[in-house]
Design a protein around this motif. Structure first.
Motif, PDB file in Angstrom:
ATOM      1  N   GLU A  12       0.827  -1.204   0.000  1.00  0.00           N
ATOM      2  CA  GLU A  12       0.000   0.000   0.000  1.00  0.00           C
ATOM      3  C   GLU A  12       0.864   1.258   0.000  1.00  0.00           C
ATOM      4  O   GLU A  12       0.552   2.237  -0.690  1.00  0.00           O
ATOM      5  CB  GLU A  12      -0.955   0.001   1.192  1.00  0.00           C
ATOM      6  CG  GLU A  12      -2.110  -0.970   1.028  1.00  0.00           C
ATOM      7  CD  GLU A  12      -3.231  -0.715   2.013  1.00  0.00           C
ATOM      8  OE1 GLU A  12      -2.935  -0.235   3.134  1.00  0.00           O
ATOM      9  OE2 GLU A  12      -4.390  -0.988   1.669  1.00  0.00           O
ATOM     10  N   HIS A  16       0.540   3.939  -2.881  1.00  0.00           N
ATOM     11  CA  HIS A  16       0.146   5.304  -2.517  1.00  0.00           C
ATOM     12  C   HIS A  16       1.129   6.317  -3.086  1.00  0.00           C
ATOM     13  O   HIS A  16       0.740   7.448  -3.442  1.00  0.00           O
ATOM     14  CB  HIS A  16       0.086   5.450  -0.997  1.00  0.00           C
ATOM     15  CG  HIS A  16      -1.123   4.820  -0.394  1.00  0.00           C
ATOM     16  ND1 HIS A  16      -1.370   4.832   0.962  1.00  0.00           N
ATOM     17  CD2 HIS A  16      -2.158   4.141  -0.942  1.00  0.00           C
ATOM     18  CE1 HIS A  16      -2.502   4.196   1.214  1.00  0.00           C
ATOM     19  NE2 HIS A  16      -2.990   3.765   0.067  1.00  0.00           N
ATOM     20  N   CYS A  22      -4.847   4.386  -3.381  1.00  0.00           N
ATOM     21  CA  CYS A  22      -4.967   3.030  -3.914  1.00  0.00           C
ATOM     22  C   CYS A  22      -4.894   2.017  -2.768  1.00  0.00           C
ATOM     23  O   CYS A  22      -3.949   2.025  -1.979  1.00  0.00           O
ATOM     24  CB  CYS A  22      -3.859   2.759  -4.929  1.00  0.00           C
ATOM     25  SG  CYS A  22      -3.992   1.151  -5.747  1.00  0.00           S
ATOM     26  N   ARG A  23      -5.899   1.161  -2.685  1.00  0.00           N
ATOM     27  CA  ARG A  23      -5.988   0.196  -1.590  1.00  0.00           C
ATOM     28  C   ARG A  23      -5.493  -1.180  -2.032  1.00  0.00           C
ATOM     29  O   ARG A  23      -5.455  -1.493  -3.214  1.00  0.00           O
ATOM     30  CB  ARG A  23      -7.435   0.065  -1.105  1.00  0.00           C
ATOM     31  CG  ARG A  23      -8.026   1.346  -0.532  1.00  0.00           C
ATOM     32  CD  ARG A  23      -9.451   1.145  -0.074  1.00  0.00           C
ATOM     33  NE  ARG A  23     -10.355   0.818  -1.171  1.00  0.00           N
ATOM     34  CZ  ARG A  23     -10.865  -0.385  -1.428  1.00  0.00           C
ATOM     35  NH1 ARG A  23     -10.553  -1.421  -0.666  1.00  0.00           N
ATOM     36  NH2 ARG A  23     -11.693  -0.577  -2.444  1.00  0.00           N
ATOM     37  N   GLU A  25      -6.332  -5.283  -1.128  1.00  0.00           N
ATOM     38  CA  GLU A  25      -7.177  -6.261  -0.453  1.00  0.00           C
ATOM     39  C   GLU A  25      -6.628  -7.668  -0.718  1.00  0.00           C
ATOM     40  O   GLU A  25      -6.283  -7.991  -1.855  1.00  0.00           O
ATOM     41  CB  GLU A  25      -8.616  -6.203  -0.975  1.00  0.00           C
ATOM     42  CG  GLU A  25      -9.332  -4.885  -0.705  1.00  0.00           C
ATOM     43  CD  GLU A  25     -10.754  -4.911  -1.240  1.00  0.00           C
ATOM     44  OE1 GLU A  25     -11.306  -6.020  -1.441  1.00  0.00           O
ATOM     45  OE2 GLU A  25     -11.315  -3.831  -1.481  1.00  0.00           O
ATOM     46  N   VAL A  50      -7.926  -0.091  -6.616  1.00  0.00           N
ATOM     47  CA  VAL A  50      -7.755  -1.178  -5.656  1.00  0.00           C
ATOM     48  C   VAL A  50      -6.957  -2.298  -6.295  1.00  0.00           C
ATOM     49  O   VAL A  50      -7.100  -2.581  -7.492  1.00  0.00           O
ATOM     50  CB  VAL A  50      -9.124  -1.703  -5.154  1.00  0.00           C
ATOM     51  CG1 VAL A  50      -9.963  -2.236  -6.315  1.00  0.00           C
ATOM     52  CG2 VAL A  50      -8.938  -2.784  -4.098  1.00  0.00           C
TER      53      VAL A  50
END
Length: 273
Positions: A12, A16, A22-23, A25, A50
């Motif tokens: 992350e 970033h 921007c994530r 998961e 994401v």
């Protein structure tokens, strides 16, 4: 491998730095990371960037609906890496995006092409004429944007990537697949993702501004088909002369030079290749 072994915070932070917000998961299992992000987009639930990573996909898919099987990175399985990057994008021209993604992934995994990692038009990564990985790109207009006048200018793009990290069973395949550990024995799915994610995002954003043309020479340096005899899906055969400035495949056939786009044909080397 537990979820804690994946460098989520580091990923992350890298993303970033390229695109704030921007994530990342991580899920243990999903049908398909591409399918999930497309569901969100079509349902109006995807508006931000994401990176969705799956330790295992139960219904992964590649180009033209072909299945892509994946396994988790543990001691009892040959691992693979499967992830999708989703983000709103409004490029000047969408042509050549899969080639741009291929360049970013190949250069991240094999800087300087020392291992010979090559790109097979339009969306495969090859090592010694064997498939190491594939790219699947899909786009959607969310329900909330479908009625706007400029809906086609910007879309939500989902860029899926699948890579073989360890050796896989070649049963049912005409050619055994390649894997990252052939030249990097200690490679892991989390480590490979850490190398790929930020350069991939950076390349996609640059593509949106400048298109494929600035990447054409970098693709040409890894072009697995240039100079080889190829056969098109309509039965036409000819000699591949590389790709054009917008990513089209150039094939010299009996009828002359032909420009091929990914929506028209699939291309396979002859059996002798």
């Amino acid at each position: 491998m537990s979820a804690q072994a994946w460098p989520i915070a580091e990923l992350e932070a890298q993303l970033h730095a390229v695109l704030p917000g921007c994530r990342v998961e991580l899920v243990d299992e999903i049908d398909s990371t591409n399918t999930e992000l497309m569901r969100r987009a079509r349902g109006g639930r995807a508006t931000e960037a994401v990176l969705l990573v799956a330790r295992r996909q139960s219904a992964g898919r590649g180009r033209m609906g072909r299945p892509w099987q994946s396994q988790s990175d543990d001691a009892d399985a040959a691992p693979s890496l499967t992830f999708s990057l989703g983000l709103p994008l409004a490029p000047r021209d969408w042509s050549g995006l899969s080639l741009a993604v291929g360049v970013a992934v190949a250069e991240a995994l094999d800087p300087g092409a020392r291992a010979g990692l090559a790109l097979k038009w339009p969306n495969d990564l090859w090592l010694q004429d064997r498939k190491l990985g594939g790219i699947l790109i899909e786009t959607a207009i969310s329900q909330g944007e479908a009625s706007t006048a400029d809906a086609t200018a910007g879309r939500y793009v989902v860029i899926g990537t699948g890579l073989n990290i360890g050796r896989r069973d070649a049963q049912g395949m005409s050619t055994p697949p390649a894997c990252l550990r052939e030249w990097r024995p200690q490679a892991s799915a989390p480590g490979a993702l850490l190398q790929i994610a930020a350069p991939l995002l950076q390349t996609v954003l640059e593509f949106a501004d400048t298109g494929f043309a600035p990447l054409a020479e970098r693709f040409a340096a890894r072009d697995a088909l240039r100079g080889r005899e190829v056969q098109l899906s309509d039965g036409t055969s000819g000699r591949c002369e590389g790709v054009g400035w917008t990513g089209e495949l150039l094939v010299h056939t009996a009828a002359g030079m032909t420009s091929i786009t990914s929506s028209e044909v699939s291309v396979r080397p002859r059996a002798a290749c």
